[in-house]
Motif scaffolding. Structure first.
Motif, short mmCIF file in Angstrom:
data_model
loop_
_atom_site.label_atom_id
_atom_site.label_comp_id
_atom_site.label_asym_id
_atom_site.label_seq_id
_atom_site.Cartn_x
_atom_site.Cartn_y
_atom_site.Cartn_z
N ARG A 451 51.64 -41.50 -28.44
CA ARG A 451 50.95 -40.43 -29.08
C ARG A 451 49.55 -40.54 -29.44
O ARG A 451 48.76 -39.91 -29.18
CB ARG A 451 51.82 -39.85 -30.26
CG ARG A 451 53.21 -39.60 -30.01
CD ARG A 451 54.15 -38.57 -31.02
NE ARG A 451 53.26 -37.40 -31.28
CZ ARG A 451 53.90 -36.46 -32.34
NH1 ARG A 451 54.81 -36.76 -33.13
NH2 ARG A 451 53.22 -35.29 -32.30
N HIS A 454 47.54 -40.48 -26.35
CA HIS A 454 47.58 -39.28 -25.67
C HIS A 454 46.25 -38.42 -26.55
O HIS A 454 45.34 -37.83 -26.13
CB HIS A 454 48.91 -38.56 -25.85
CG HIS A 454 48.40 -36.96 -25.95
ND1 HIS A 454 48.11 -36.27 -24.65
CD2 HIS A 454 48.79 -36.02 -26.93
CE1 HIS A 454 48.36 -35.06 -24.83
NE2 HIS A 454 48.45 -34.84 -26.23
N GLY A 538 53.26 -37.43 -35.88
CA GLY A 538 52.20 -36.98 -35.17
C GLY A 538 50.74 -37.05 -35.84
O GLY A 538 49.49 -37.34 -35.33
#
Length: 619
Positions: A451, A454, A538
């Motif tokens: 994550r 990304h 996240g």
């Protein structure tokens, strides 16, 4: 048991109606009806005389067993009541009357876990028994399960529209600082019955919690001008809180000093508020005395004991601070998780340590760093954190090696454990002292690598070579505006052309729109892919993807601390709004060791720390 005052026709009609209700025919249906009425009138002997024969003639009659159980409850015979109600449930597992009675039978037997579990079954089945709802709220609060209780009681309170239950639900929400949600229930109590004094004061509380401070101040004055208002102590407490929140400290102190308190508890609470105000204006020695008086004025006040403890620890008095801080829980909660469980002699011999999360997300991240100071060989024992579900993924790769268990699941299921395995994470503050503060420093959480990559790649593409800067600027607590700045002010420390990523929770559309208008040279991104309120993993990856983070003191900076973010800059308020983790004078944070702090000198005035921030990051 025939009613001779009825005509034969009326009697037949009454029997037919009772037969439909109670599921048995003839005179016995009327006997059951009369048994319920006798029980409601506390005529236990008559209720038993009417119901007991029916348990013989119709052993599957749920109502007969419920009456017998109710009679046993009235006689405070918990074990007998349990047997009768369980008999009813054998035939009707979802009968609300039997479930309510069974829950109460466990209370009489001093079995709170079975009591709350059964109460939850009753409410799920549709029970609307106000007495059980209030009892459940008290038990859950004593067990330290206020958050779970609110989830269960909210639909019950909506069905019942009982103002007292609404106010109790608000108090439960306040136990874990959900003041905005609490305000909704306080408002509801007032709307249901707006003339009751307690509900008028509840409306005042709601306005304070929602920071409708002008309206709150007007209502407080109206209540104080009304000679019929008896609970003037409570109104004065909120009046002073309003004055403090609107940064009128001297006026607040005068109002507090001029009022003659009738309630020791309210006087104690006010001394705690005054201690905070005295800190805000730099009169710390007087604050110390106010705290002590507040702690002892009405018996030990748990909230003030906690506040005094953190005040002492912020000043570096860790020994005395930890002692007062340990008093932050009710006796009932301490019965389940004793302070002694955190003592060295216990930690050195447990095989499985279950850390119980407390307070908010940021506080828990800070307190978990104390594991470095505790006498625990983390590589030799099993450690689990019982906490917010969002931590399960967010803390999956932590250097302490503990696992995370969803607190709701943990509390909902019977657990086989030894009581000495349970430790509140805040109790580890007992291991702080002036000589070992640096030992707790350093990162201990790794973000999800995929994550992070990304998000980093996405932001690099959008930034087009410009710096990527995360920003958080607001706090939603009652006094949150005292630690908040505007996004536009924070952006004065951002270089031209930068990509600014919103790290602030909640809907900040208006703030961002105003900032874009003021700084058209910046790209300000509100990334819908990450919501820290639901996706901490996240959010941690997003923070790690930043070149630099600019923030007020909130969850963002604690996440930066445990991640070891190397370029984080934090605006710190003065006075009691300065969290104890940051000490009183340091420019490099003493807790994690990697945050840069810019301190206020006058509460409410941010230009000086903002100027220092600009000099540091935009030389």
């Amino acid at each position: 048991m025939a009613d001779t005052t009825l005509s034969r026709k009326d009697r037949r009609a009454k029997i037919a109606k009772a037969s439909k209700i109670y599921g048995i025919k003839g005179q016995e249906s009327l006997d059951l009806h009369e048994a319920y009425r006798a029980l409601n009138q506390n005529d236990v002997k008559r209720a038993v005389q009417l119901a007991h024969p029916i348990t013989k003639s119709h052993p599957k009659s749920v109502h007969a067993w419920v009456v017998m159980g109710g009679a046993a409850l009235a006689q405070r015979e918990g074990k007998t009541a349990q047997a009768f109600f369980q008999r009813a449930l054998d035939f009707a597992p979802s009968d609300t009357g039997a479930l309510v009675g069974l829950a109460k039978s466990f209370v009489l037997q001093a079995d709170p876990y079975e009591a709350v579990s059964t109460a939850e079954r009753a409410f799920a089945a549709g029970a609307d028994e106000i007495g059980l709802a209030r009892l459940y709220a008290e038990l859950m609060s004593e067990m330290g399960r206020s958050q779970a209780a609110t989830d269960v009681l909210a639909p019950v309170a909506l069905r019942l529209e009982d103002p007292t239950l609404c106010m109790r639900l608000a108090d439960l929400l306040c136990d874990y600082d959900e003041t905005r949600r609490a305000a909704e229930w306080l408002e509801r109590a007032w709307r249901i019955d707006p003339e009751v004094e307690a509900h008028r004061i509840a409306r005042l509380r709601a306005m304070v919690y929602l920071r409708k401070l002008d309206q709150a101040n007007k209502l407080a004055d109206e209540l104080l001008a009304d000679p019929s208002v008896k609970d003037r102590d409570t109104v004065i407490v909120y009046k002073v809180m309003i004055l403090r929140t609107t940064n009128r400290p001297e006026e607040a102190l005068k109002v507090a000093e001029d009022h003659e308190f009738a309630s020791p508890a309210r006087y104690s609470e006010m001394r705690g508020v005054m201690a905070n105000i005295l800190q805000d204006i730099g009169r710390s020695d007087e604050a110390d005395s106010a705290y002590l008086e507040g702690v002892h004025a009405g018996g030990t006040n748990l909230k003030i004991a906690k506040a005094y403890g953190v005040y002492l620890m912020r000043r570096g008095d860790f020994e005395n601070g930890a002692t007062y801080y340990a008093e932050r829980f009710e006796k009932g909660q301490r019965g389940h998780v004793p302070y002694e469980n955190s003592a060295p002699e216990n930690l050195e011999q447990v095989k499985h340590l279950r850390l119980i999360g407390e307070q908010g997300i940021g506080d828990q991240l800070a307190l978990l760093s104390l594991l470095r100071l505790a006498p625990v060989e983390l590589d030799k024992i099993e450690v689990s954190l019982v906490s917010d579900k969002r931590f399960v993924k967010a803390l999956a790769d932590n250097s302490f090696g503990f696992s995370v268990v969803d607190k709701k699941d943990f509390l909902a299921q019977p657990q086989v454990l030894a009581r000495n395995e349970l430790v509140y994470i805040g109790d580890l503050a007992r291991y702080l002292d002036a000589n070992n503060t640096e030992r707790k420093q350093g990162a201990w959480v790794k973000p999800d690598a995929a994550r992070l990559k990304h998000l980093r790649d996405k932001y690099l593409s959008l930034a087009n070579g410009a710096p990527i800067i995360g920003a958080a600027w607001a706090s939603g607590s009652i006094l949150g505006h005292l630690r908040s700045v505007t996004l536009q002010d924070l952006l004065t420390a951002v270089p031209e052309g930068a990509l600014v990523v919103n790290l602030q929770y909640g809907d900040r559309t208006a703030d961002i729109a105003a900032a874009r208008k003021a700084r058209p040279d910046l790209t300000i991104l509100d990334d819908p892919e990450v919501d820290q309120m639901t996706d901490l993993a996240g959010f941690f990856a997003q923070i790690a993807a930043m070149d630099r983070v600019l923030s007020i003191d909130n969850t963002t900076v604690h996440a930066c601390g445990v991640l070891g973010h190397p370029d984080t800059h934090v605006l710190i308020p003065t006075g009691s709004e300065c969290m104890w983790y940051w000490g009183e004078t340091e420019s490099r944070d003493p807790w994690y060791g990697n945050l840069n702090l810019y301190r206020q000198t006058v509460l409410g005035e941010w230009e000086e720390p903002l100027s220092k921030l600009r000099q540091a990051v935009c030389p």
